[in-house]
Scaffold this motif. Structure first.
Motif, mmCIF file in Angstrom:
data_model
loop_
_atom_site.group_PDB
_atom_site.id
_atom_site.type_symbol
_atom_site.label_atom_id
_atom_site.label_comp_id
_atom_site.label_asym_id
_atom_site.label_seq_id
_atom_site.Cartn_x
_atom_site.Cartn_y
_atom_site.Cartn_z
ATOM 1 N N LEU A 42 0.829 -1.202 0.000
ATOM 2 C CA LEU A 42 0.000 0.000 0.000
ATOM 3 C C LEU A 42 0.869 1.260 0.000
ATOM 4 O O LEU A 42 0.597 2.214 -0.737
ATOM 5 N N ALA A 43 1.920 1.268 0.799
ATOM 6 C CA ALA A 43 2.817 2.427 0.854
ATOM 7 C C ALA A 43 3.509 2.645 -0.490
ATOM 8 O O ALA A 43 3.646 3.792 -0.943
ATOM 9 N N THR A 48 4.016 5.781 -5.446
ATOM 10 C CA THR A 48 4.018 5.811 -6.907
ATOM 11 C C THR A 48 2.995 6.809 -7.435
ATOM 12 O O THR A 48 3.293 7.590 -8.348
ATOM 13 N N ILE A 49 1.804 6.805 -6.856
ATOM 14 C CA ILE A 49 0.760 7.743 -7.290
ATOM 15 C C ILE A 49 1.202 9.181 -7.055
ATOM 16 O O ILE A 49 1.065 10.042 -7.928
ATOM 17 N N THR A 55 5.254 14.593 -10.901
ATOM 18 C CA THR A 55 5.970 14.635 -12.173
ATOM 19 C C THR A 55 5.098 15.240 -13.267
ATOM 20 O O THR A 55 5.565 16.076 -14.054
ATOM 21 N N ASP A 56 3.834 14.833 -13.335
ATOM 22 C CA ASP A 56 2.926 15.406 -14.340
ATOM 23 C C ASP A 56 2.764 16.908 -14.136
ATOM 24 O O ASP A 56 2.746 17.675 -15.098
ATOM 25 N N LYS A 57 2.619 17.311 -12.887
ATOM 26 C CA LYS A 57 2.460 18.744 -12.598
ATOM 27 C C LYS A 57 3.733 19.502 -12.976
ATOM 28 O O LYS A 57 3.664 20.595 -13.548
ATOM 29 N N ALA A 58 4.896 18.945 -12.679
ATOM 30 C CA ALA A 58 6.165 19.610 -13.004
ATOM 31 C C ALA A 58 6.355 19.710 -14.512
ATOM 32 O O ALA A 58 6.877 20.711 -15.010
#
Length: 80
Positions: A42-43, A48-49, A55-58
């Protein structure tokens, strides 16, 4: 109190069994390992999420804009 011998044996057997259940921890190790593995998975999923979202935002930050220019004042410029 004078009990029947069968009742005495039954009570003694029940006490031994209850003691065994309280002190027997053989299955707990496997259970703890499975729970720990689930929490670790779970961690890793959450990490990863979060990494993908950051990364997408950057990557969506525009970097192709016009160059920034700074006008220096006569006294050296930066507050001095």
């Amino acid at each position: 109190m004078n009990r029947h011998p069968i009742v005495q044996r039954l009570v003694a057997a029940l006490r031994r069994q209850a003691h065994r259940f309280r002190t027997d921890e053989r299955g707990e190790t496997t259970e703890k390992v499975i729970i720990t593995a689930l929490f670790a998975a779970l961690a890793l999923t959450v990490a990863t999420i979060i990494t993908l979202k950051v990364t997408d935002k950057a990557e969506s930050i525009p970097t192709d804009g016009p160059p920034v220019t700074q006008v220096a004042e006569e006294g050296g410029g930066l507050g001095g």
